[in-house]
Design an enzyme around this catalytic site. Structure first.
Site, PDB file in Angstrom:
ATOM      1  N   HIS A   1     -38.591   8.887 -55.757  1.00  0.00           N
ATOM      2  CA  HIS A   1     -37.275   8.875 -55.113  1.00  0.00           C
ATOM      3  C   HIS A   1     -36.462  10.142 -55.418  1.00  0.00           C
ATOM      4  CE1 HIS A   1     -35.756   7.164 -59.039  1.00  0.00           C
ATOM      5  NE2 HIS A   1     -34.721   7.916 -58.722  1.00  0.00           N
TER       6      HIS A   1
ATOM      7  N   ASP B   1     -43.063   3.984 -57.034  1.00  0.00           N
ATOM      8  CA  ASP B   1     -42.095   5.071 -57.223  1.00  0.00           C
ATOM      9  C   ASP B   1     -42.615   6.080 -58.237  1.00  0.00           C
ATOM     10  OD1 ASP B   1     -39.835   6.624 -57.137  1.00  0.00           O
ATOM     11  OD2 ASP B   1     -38.572   5.233 -58.286  1.00  0.00           O
TER      12      ASP B   1
ATOM     13  N   GLY C   1     -29.396  10.314 -63.435  1.00  0.00           N
ATOM     14  CA  GLY C   1     -29.816  11.580 -64.008  1.00  0.00           C
ATOM     15  C   GLY C   1     -31.031  11.449 -64.906  1.00  0.00           C
TER      16      GLY C   1
ATOM     17  N   SER D   1     -33.555   9.423 -63.945  1.00  0.00           N
ATOM     18  CA  SER D   1     -34.641   9.076 -63.038  1.00  0.00           C
ATOM     19  C   SER D   1     -35.828  10.016 -63.193  1.00  0.00           C
ATOM     20  CB  SER D   1     -34.150   9.135 -61.588  1.00  0.00           C
ATOM     21  OG  SER D   1     -33.292   8.073 -61.305  1.00  0.00           O
ATOM     22  N   GLY D   2     -37.022   9.444 -63.172  1.00  0.00           N
ATOM     23  CA  GLY D   2     -38.231  10.246 -63.288  1.00  0.00           C
ATOM     24  C   GLY D   2     -38.632  10.551 -64.707  1.00  0.00           C
TER      25      GLY D   2
END
Length: 460
Positions: free
Chosen positions: A267, A313, A407, A409-410
């Protein structure tokens, strides 16, 4: 009798003329003007210093201004090198060639589905080597006729390799599901053959043991020591953590899984964030910096990713050149299959995300410890219900208070075992940040190992 002229010349001659002295080489007559005073010299030096400082300040302001102008342009436009023109960023990677040579459609995020099973894996916390055959499924590899060359070949297939080594584990010590086989063994003279192609099927291991692999120095750190409710962290403790920056802005976190590959969330590349030229990966930094970083030549999103449900994801980024592995930059380990972490297992999540819901990103790396939540609890009606898929895991506290946030994310969710950190999850989604009965949801890395290994193999 003298003439008047001669009389005049005589009258101008001295009575005792001084002999002429020939000038000596290197000697000069001192000037008659008065020398400068010390105060005037100091004044000149001061003026020169002030001018120098002003020039440096002006150049600094111009450099900073040029940097921010470039970031502003990069956030709004894509530069066509062939025609030396700018196009709106929305037109880059939209399927239509707007640049004269079409470079706006060639350097873009791509999608990939793994349609076949990657034929080599490590299983359980013992890292038992297994190979796959469609007719028999997964088979543990016996120690029979195993050599150091086979170790190198197998580890190379699995990606990041550094000083690989193998050990033999007695079959009797394996988990019940592995004790009964089926098994496989390498054929003599096959050291350079891909491991899954170099094996034959066996019902039992003649040696009574199977191969366990350790392929690299992944997940090893020298020391052990905000995320909402977290604490300051240091990059040397979490050296796989990277900042993914689009057009000069921190956008997501990520994890080094080899010197050239970063695992992150799919995403992160939604909307207009699809042009590779706008992305940089900054590694080896505790404090968030928006300069420097590695260029990216591939971004591959899982082809099954569903933006509506956040399923699958996960994405991979390939750096244009590998990082130098060291104290501040080191890959994390990909977990073995059938890791079987128990609910309540303590894990760590790191990142530069917001310190509270809807807040600003942190300038310093943050870390928080969160426990794994069992699937039944996370899928209950009081938490997320049927929104949780097999490609997701949950971590956090029932009362909230500690969580990943915007922030992050990932970024990595990691678990420590046998002195090595393993990448268990990727920060994916959640309702708010650190809310009661709304824990963080992470992409389940173990369930997508096949996709990760296949992508890396097909993009050497």
């Amino acid at each position: 009798m003298r003439t008047n002229t001669e009389a005049t010349l005589e009258s101008t001659r001295p009575l005792n003329p001084t002999p002429a002295v020939a000038p000596q080489k290197g000697r000069h007559r001192k000037p008659m003007a008065a020398s400068k005073t010390p105060s005037s010299k100091a004044s000149k030096r001061k003026r020169a210093l002030v001018i120098s400082v002003i020039v440096i300040l002006i150049l600094g302001v111009l450099a900073i201004g040029a940097y921010f102008v470039k970031q502003l342009i990069d956030s709004k436009y894509f530069f066509c090198t062939s025609s030396v023109t700018f196009i709106p960023i929305e037109k880059a990677c939209d399927g239509v060639k707007d640049c004269s040579r079409g470079e706006d459609e060639t350097s873009c995020v791509s999608h990939f589905k793994a349609n076949t099973t990657f034929p080599v894996r490590l299983a359980t916390a013992q890292h038992v080597l297994q190979v796959y055959r469609s007719s028999l499924g997964w088979r543990s590899v016996c120690s029979d006729d195993w050599t150091e060359q086979h170790t190198q070949t197998a580890c190379t297939q699995l990606g990041y390799t550094y000083k690989p080594r193998s050990t033999s584990i007695p079959v009797t010590t394996l988990s019940s599901s592995l004790k009964v086989g089926p098994f496989a063994a390498v054929k003599p003279g096959t050291t350079a053959t891909l491991i899954h192609q170099a094996t034959v099927d066996l019902s039992v291991c003649k040696s009574g043991s199977v191969v366990s692999l350790s392929c690299s120095d992944c997940g090893v750190v020298g020391i052990q020591d905000r995320i909402v409710g977290g604490a300051d962290a240091y990059i040397e403790t979490w050296p796989w953590q990277v900042s993914l920056q689009e057009a000069g802005q921190h956008t997501c976190g990520g994890s080094l899984v080899s010197p050239r590959w970063v695992v992150t969330a799919a995403h992160c590349f939604s909307g207009s964030r699809k042009a590779l030229t706008h992305w940089r990966v900054v590694s080896g930094r505790t404090y968030l910096t928006l300069t420097g970083g590695s260029y990216v030549d591939k971004i591959i999103v899982n082809g099954d990713y569903n933006a509506a449900s956040n399923d699958y994801d996960i994405a991979l980024m390939r750096l244009s050149s590998p990082i130098t592995v060291g104290e501040y930059q080191r890959p994390v380990c990909l977990p073995p299959d059938a890791f079987n972490l128990a609910a309540g297992s303590s894990m760590a999540v790191t990142g530069w995300g917001s310190l509270h819901e809807d807040g600003k990103v942190s300038s310093s790396l943050q870390m928080a410890e969160v426990p794994l939540i069992d699937r039944a609890t996370c899928s209950s009606s009081t938490e997320y219900g049927n929104m949780i898929t097999p490609r997701m895991i949950c971590a956090g506290f029932p009362q909230g208070g500690v969580d990943a946030c915007q922030g992050d994310s990932g970024g990595p969710l990691v678990y420590l075992t046998s002195s090595k950190w393993n990448l268990v999850g990727v920060v994916s989604w959640g309702v708010g940040c650190a809310r009661k009965e709304k824990p963080g949801v992470y992409s389940n890395v173990e369930s997508m190992l096949n996709w990760i290994y296949t992508v890396i193999e097909k993009n050497p």
